[in-house]
Every structure is written in structure tokens, then in C-alpha cells.
Design a protein around this motif. Structure first.
Motif, PDB file in Angstrom:
ATOM      1  N   LEU A  52      60.357  31.990 -20.445  1.00  0.00           N
ATOM      2  CA  LEU A  52      60.904  30.677 -20.796  1.00  0.00           C
ATOM      3  C   LEU A  52      59.781  29.863 -21.417  1.00  0.00           C
ATOM      4  O   LEU A  52      58.720  29.689 -20.814  1.00  0.00           O
ATOM      5  CB  LEU A  52      61.449  29.981 -19.553  1.00  0.00           C
ATOM      6  CG  LEU A  52      62.044  28.581 -19.762  1.00  0.00           C
ATOM      7  CD1 LEU A  52      63.214  28.606 -20.729  1.00  0.00           C
ATOM      8  CD2 LEU A  52      62.469  27.982 -18.422  1.00  0.00           C
ATOM      9  N   ARG A  53      60.000  29.344 -22.617  1.00  0.00           N
ATOM     10  CA  ARG A  53      58.927  28.693 -23.367  1.00  0.00           C
ATOM     11  C   ARG A  53      59.482  27.539 -24.182  1.00  0.00           C
ATOM     12  O   ARG A  53      60.692  27.351 -24.276  1.00  0.00           O
ATOM     13  CB  ARG A  53      58.259  29.713 -24.294  1.00  0.00           C
ATOM     14  CG  ARG A  53      59.237  30.407 -25.211  1.00  0.00           C
ATOM     15  CD  ARG A  53      58.636  31.468 -26.077  1.00  0.00           C
ATOM     16  NE  ARG A  53      57.757  30.907 -27.077  1.00  0.00           N
ATOM     17  CZ  ARG A  53      57.312  31.567 -28.135  1.00  0.00           C
ATOM     18  NH1 ARG A  53      57.666  32.836 -28.309  1.00  0.00           N
ATOM     19  NH2 ARG A  53      56.536  31.003 -29.016  1.00  0.00           N
ATOM     20  N   VAL A  99      60.942  35.931 -13.977  1.00  0.00           N
ATOM     21  CA  VAL A  99      60.944  34.930 -15.043  1.00  0.00           C
ATOM     22  C   VAL A  99      59.591  34.221 -15.036  1.00  0.00           C
ATOM     23  O   VAL A  99      59.141  33.750 -13.990  1.00  0.00           O
ATOM     24  CB  VAL A  99      62.068  33.896 -14.851  1.00  0.00           C
ATOM     25  CG1 VAL A  99      62.097  32.908 -16.022  1.00  0.00           C
ATOM     26  CG2 VAL A  99      63.420  34.567 -14.680  1.00  0.00           C
ATOM     27  N   VAL A 100      58.970  34.143 -16.203  1.00  0.00           N
ATOM     28  CA  VAL A 100      57.700  33.437 -16.344  1.00  0.00           C
ATOM     29  C   VAL A 100      57.890  32.248 -17.278  1.00  0.00           C
ATOM     30  O   VAL A 100      58.423  32.400 -18.384  1.00  0.00           O
ATOM     31  CB  VAL A 100      56.589  34.344 -16.904  1.00  0.00           C
ATOM     32  CG1 VAL A 100      55.304  33.546 -17.135  1.00  0.00           C
ATOM     33  CG2 VAL A 100      56.313  35.506 -15.956  1.00  0.00           C
ATOM     34  N   ALA A 101      57.462  31.075 -16.831  1.00  0.00           N
ATOM     35  CA  ALA A 101      57.387  29.915 -17.712  1.00  0.00           C
ATOM     36  C   ALA A 101      56.034  29.970 -18.415  1.00  0.00           C
ATOM     37  O   ALA A 101      54.991  30.007 -17.767  1.00  0.00           O
ATOM     38  CB  ALA A 101      57.513  28.630 -16.913  1.00  0.00           C
ATOM     39  N   ALA A 102      56.059  30.007 -19.755  1.00  0.00           N
ATOM     40  CA  ALA A 102      54.829  30.010 -20.555  1.00  0.00           C
ATOM     41  C   ALA A 102      54.624  28.593 -21.068  1.00  0.00           C
ATOM     42  O   ALA A 102      55.381  28.110 -21.918  1.00  0.00           O
ATOM     43  CB  ALA A 102      54.946  30.997 -21.707  1.00  0.00           C
ATOM     44  N   ILE A 103      53.603  27.914 -20.535  1.00  0.00           N
ATOM     45  CA  ILE A 103      53.480  26.469 -20.699  1.00  0.00           C
ATOM     46  C   ILE A 103      52.322  26.105 -21.620  1.00  0.00           C
ATOM     47  O   ILE A 103      51.171  26.499 -21.380  1.00  0.00           O
ATOM     48  CB  ILE A 103      53.271  25.794 -19.327  1.00  0.00           C
ATOM     49  CG1 ILE A 103      54.446  26.120 -18.394  1.00  0.00           C
ATOM     50  CG2 ILE A 103      53.118  24.290 -19.491  1.00  0.00           C
ATOM     51  CD1 ILE A 103      54.211  25.723 -16.953  1.00  0.00           C
ATOM     52  N   ARG A 121      54.222  30.710 -13.397  1.00  0.00           N
ATOM     53  CA  ARG A 121      53.920  29.721 -14.421  1.00  0.00           C
ATOM     54  C   ARG A 121      52.554  30.062 -15.020  1.00  0.00           C
ATOM     55  O   ARG A 121      51.527  29.931 -14.349  1.00  0.00           O
ATOM     56  CB  ARG A 121      53.892  28.304 -13.818  1.00  0.00           C
ATOM     57  CG  ARG A 121      55.273  27.734 -13.521  1.00  0.00           C
ATOM     58  CD  ARG A 121      55.307  26.886 -12.273  1.00  0.00           C
ATOM     59  NE  ARG A 121      54.993  27.711 -11.095  1.00  0.00           N
ATOM     60  CZ  ARG A 121      55.866  28.505 -10.485  1.00  0.00           C
ATOM     61  NH1 ARG A 121      57.104  28.583 -10.905  1.00  0.00           N
ATOM     62  NH2 ARG A 121      55.484  29.244  -9.448  1.00  0.00           N
ATOM     63  N   PHE A 122      52.575  30.524 -16.280  1.00  0.00           N
ATOM     64  CA  PHE A 122      51.344  30.798 -17.025  1.00  0.00           C
ATOM     65  C   PHE A 122      51.146  29.649 -18.010  1.00  0.00           C
ATOM     66  O   PHE A 122      52.104  29.191 -18.634  1.00  0.00           O
ATOM     67  CB  PHE A 122      51.448  32.113 -17.799  1.00  0.00           C
ATOM     68  CG  PHE A 122      51.381  33.351 -16.949  1.00  0.00           C
ATOM     69  CD1 PHE A 122      51.480  33.302 -15.577  1.00  0.00           C
ATOM     70  CD2 PHE A 122      51.222  34.595 -17.536  1.00  0.00           C
ATOM     71  CE1 PHE A 122      51.423  34.450 -14.795  1.00  0.00           C
ATOM     72  CE2 PHE A 122      51.161  35.752 -16.779  1.00  0.00           C
ATOM     73  CZ  PHE A 122      51.261  35.681 -15.400  1.00  0.00           C
ATOM     74  N   ALA A 123      49.918  29.205 -18.177  1.00  0.00           N
ATOM     75  CA  ALA A 123      49.654  28.059 -19.046  1.00  0.00           C
ATOM     76  C   ALA A 123      48.428  28.314 -19.897  1.00  0.00           C
ATOM     77  O   ALA A 123      47.604  29.186 -19.601  1.00  0.00           O
ATOM     78  CB  ALA A 123      49.451  26.799 -18.200  1.00  0.00           C
ATOM     79  N   ASP A 124      48.311  27.541 -20.981  1.00  0.00           N
ATOM     80  CA  ASP A 124      47.048  27.508 -21.710  1.00  0.00           C
ATOM     81  C   ASP A 124      46.348  26.184 -21.389  1.00  0.00           C
ATOM     82  O   ASP A 124      46.870  25.348 -20.633  1.00  0.00           O
ATOM     83  CB  ASP A 124      47.259  27.709 -23.214  1.00  0.00           C
ATOM     84  CG  ASP A 124      48.095  26.615 -23.877  1.00  0.00           C
ATOM     85  OD1 ASP A 124      48.064  25.467 -23.395  1.00  0.00           O
ATOM     86  OD2 ASP A 124      48.764  26.911 -24.874  1.00  0.00           O
ATOM     87  N   LEU A 125      45.172  25.983 -21.949  1.00  0.00           N
ATOM     88  CA  LEU A 125      44.367  24.823 -21.567  1.00  0.00           C
ATOM     89  C   LEU A 125      44.905  23.509 -22.124  1.00  0.00           C
ATOM     90  O   LEU A 125      44.402  22.440 -21.761  1.00  0.00           O
ATOM     91  CB  LEU A 125      42.914  25.033 -22.006  1.00  0.00           C
ATOM     92  CG  LEU A 125      42.114  25.990 -21.122  1.00  0.00           C
ATOM     93  CD1 LEU A 125      40.766  26.314 -21.745  1.00  0.00           C
ATOM     94  CD2 LEU A 125      41.929  25.410 -19.716  1.00  0.00           C
ATOM     95  N   THR A 126      45.916  23.556 -22.990  1.00  0.00           N
ATOM     96  CA  THR A 126      46.528  22.313 -23.459  1.00  0.00           C
ATOM     97  C   THR A 126      47.570  21.780 -22.481  1.00  0.00           C
ATOM     98  O   THR A 126      48.052  20.649 -22.648  1.00  0.00           O
ATOM     99  CB  THR A 126      47.212  22.509 -24.827  1.00  0.00           C
ATOM    100  OG1 THR A 126      48.391  23.318 -24.673  1.00  0.00           O
ATOM    101  CG2 THR A 126      46.261  23.161 -25.837  1.00  0.00           C
ATOM    102  N   ASP A 184      46.526  32.383 -24.686  1.00  0.00           N
ATOM    103  CA  ASP A 184      47.887  32.470 -25.219  1.00  0.00           C
ATOM    104  C   ASP A 184      48.827  32.757 -24.053  1.00  0.00           C
ATOM    105  O   ASP A 184      48.937  33.901 -23.597  1.00  0.00           O
ATOM    106  CB  ASP A 184      47.967  33.579 -26.272  1.00  0.00           C
ATOM    107  CG  ASP A 184      49.311  33.619 -26.990  1.00  0.00           C
ATOM    108  OD1 ASP A 184      50.329  33.280 -26.374  1.00  0.00           O
ATOM    109  OD2 ASP A 184      49.337  34.015 -28.170  1.00  0.00           O
ATOM    110  N   ALA A 185      49.485  31.720 -23.558  1.00  0.00           N
ATOM    111  CA  ALA A 185      50.318  31.870 -22.364  1.00  0.00           C
ATOM    112  C   ALA A 185      51.524  32.765 -22.620  1.00  0.00           C
ATOM    113  O   ALA A 185      51.934  33.527 -21.738  1.00  0.00           O
ATOM    114  CB  ALA A 185      50.789  30.495 -21.884  1.00  0.00           C
TER     115      ALA A 185
END
Length: 257
Positions: A52-53, A99-103, A121-126, A184-185
Motif C-alpha cells: 500500500l503506497r 500487507v506492507v505500507a510503503a511510506i 510499515r516501511f519508510a524512507d527518510l522523508t 526506497d521503501a
């Protein structure tokens, strides 16, 4: 332009909130559509996992507040709106597939509501995470508060809900709101789910059902259904395949049956 875009990459579905001009604010129609999308995934054996992005720089700033003057301007309409929001998060959480939320960017309010319903929940630094309900005189829904509490613990849940503050990625991870940070999430989420998709779908579905029920508090887990899932896995062709693959020293080929 479709407000929600669905793509398939092998056996992983990408669900993209597609309103980048308004930072992927979620309309009432989108809450309802997301519920139907995730409900359909439950019966699709070709989908083993979901990312989910958000399109563009942001995951989602949350509910589209510009609608509130017409769709949430009294107690009854607010209650109906919350039913739609809870049905959406419930459909995500109930899907017996990871399900992974790519944030990236903003993940606020209703956006955080969506992310909390995901398994990871995977995220990038932003990424910036927050729930500004206290700044809008809104009380976050019961199920989302339960999920927040299960992830962050009582002290951090209080901090998030009482303050309405926004937390950068590294602080959010230290609080339990984010599981992993990557350059890159989306790519990291996809690679992670490719590994999970090779495992037995019935095992993951059963584990997810029990973990969700236990984490949501006393009485949330239906023990009878949990036992039915355990029994179905024990009688499945996948269980036979797992045993054969172990004996033959090869990777198993699971079908979810």
C-alpha cells in the motif's frame, strides 16, 4: 484519473493512493473503494501479498477535510463516516495475506490509520508520521487506537494522540510507528514480500488472524475460528507439500490449499 490505482507484479499487488496534487488525501468514496479492493484480494489466490503506497512524494495526509462540511457536519454523518473508515482498516487487517505500507513524505491522520492496519510499515527518510486529531477536535476510532497502542505502548500512544505532533522517520521508528527505514521503501517492501510470498499462505493467514485478535485485546480473538484455521492447515495439500519438500531437500511449492 483513478483515485486508487492497482497493479500486479507477479504475485504482489500494489495499491496506490493516486491523488498526488492533494498529497493523496482520502475521500469518503476512497475509504469505501479500499474496503472493496482488499476484500476482493482475500479470494484471489494469485495475490499473495500487498504493498500500500501513495503516488508522488507523500503516502497520505489523511482524510480529505474539504469534504467535511457536507459529509461530516453532524453527529449522524460523522458516525457514518467512521463506519466507512473502520470498514476500510478492518478489510486491510482482515486480509489473510501480508500487507506492507510503503511510506514517503506525509503519513498523517487517516493516512496513519491506513498504515496502522497494515502488517508492516516501511519508510524512507522523508517520512513524517502523526495523528493530528487533537488539533481538529476529533477522537480517533477505537480500533485504530487499539492498533496504535499495540505497536507503540501506552506512553507513546498517549504522546501521539494528546499532542498531535508529527514525528520524523527515525523518531517514529524508535516509537514503534515504523518497522524499517530504507532509501526506497517501495522496493524494500516488494523484496520483503517476495520472500514471504514463498511461504505457506495458510500458515501466514492463521498467524495473522491470531496475532491481530490477541493484539486487539480481550475477547477480540475468536478461538473457534482460530482452531478452524489450524485444522484446515493441518488437512491441507500445502502441509503435505511442505513435508515432501523437507524430505526431498527442495523449496516447497505452496498453493494456498
Amino acid at each position: 484519473m483513478e483515485a486508487i490505482r492497482i497493479e500486479r507484479r507477479d504475485n504482489i499487488a500494489h495499491v496506490t493512493l493516486n491523488r498526488p496534487a492533494v498529497k493523496n488525501a482520502v475521500t469518503l468514496a476512497m475509504w469505501r473503494d479500499l474496503s472493496e479492493i482488499f476484500a476482493r484480494f482475500a479470494g484471489d489466490r494469485h495475490v499473495r501479498a500487498v504493498v500500500l503506497r501513495g503516488e508522488g512524494r507523500d503516502f497520505s495526509v489523511g482524510a480529505d477535510i474539504s469534504e467535511f462540511d457536507t459529509i461530516r457536519d453532524d453527529r449522524r454523518k460523522s458516525a457514518d463516516y467512521e463506519v466507512a473508515v473502520d470498514a476500510c482498516s478492518g478489510a486491510i487487517a482482515a486480509l489473510g495475506k501480508p500487507v506492507v505500507a510503503a511510506i514517503s513524505g506525509y503519513c498523517l491522520g487517516g493516512g496513519c490509520h491506513l498504515a496502522l492496519a497494515c502488517d508492516f510499515r516501511f519508510a524512507d527518510l522523508t517520512a513524517t508520521i502523526g495523528i493530528p486529531s487533537a488539533k481538529l477536535s476529533i477522537i480517533y476510532g477505537v480500533h485504530s487506537v487499539q492498533r496504535l497502542l499495540a505497536l507503540t505502548g501506552l506512553a507513546n500512544a498517549r504522546r501521539v494522540l494528546y499532542s498531535g505532533d508529527r514525528y520524523p522517520a527515525e523518531q517514529a521508528m524508535s516509537m514503534g510507528l515504523i518497522d524499517e527505514i530504507h532509501d526506497d521503501a517501495v522496493l524494500a517492501a516488494e523484496r520483503f514480500l517476495q520472500r514471504l510470498a514463498a511461504n505457506a499462505p495458510l500458515s501466514i493467514a492463521g498467524a495473522k488472524y491470531m496475532l491481530n485478535g490477541i493484539s486487539m485485546g480481550a475477547g477480540a480473538l475468536d478461538l473457534t475460528k482460530a482452531q478452524q484455521l489450524i485444522d484446515a492447515a493441518s488437512d491441507s495439500e500445502d502441509f503435505e507439500e511442505g513435508r515432501r519438500a523437507f524430505a526431498e531437500k527442495r523449496p516447497p511449492r505452496f498453493r494456498g490449499a
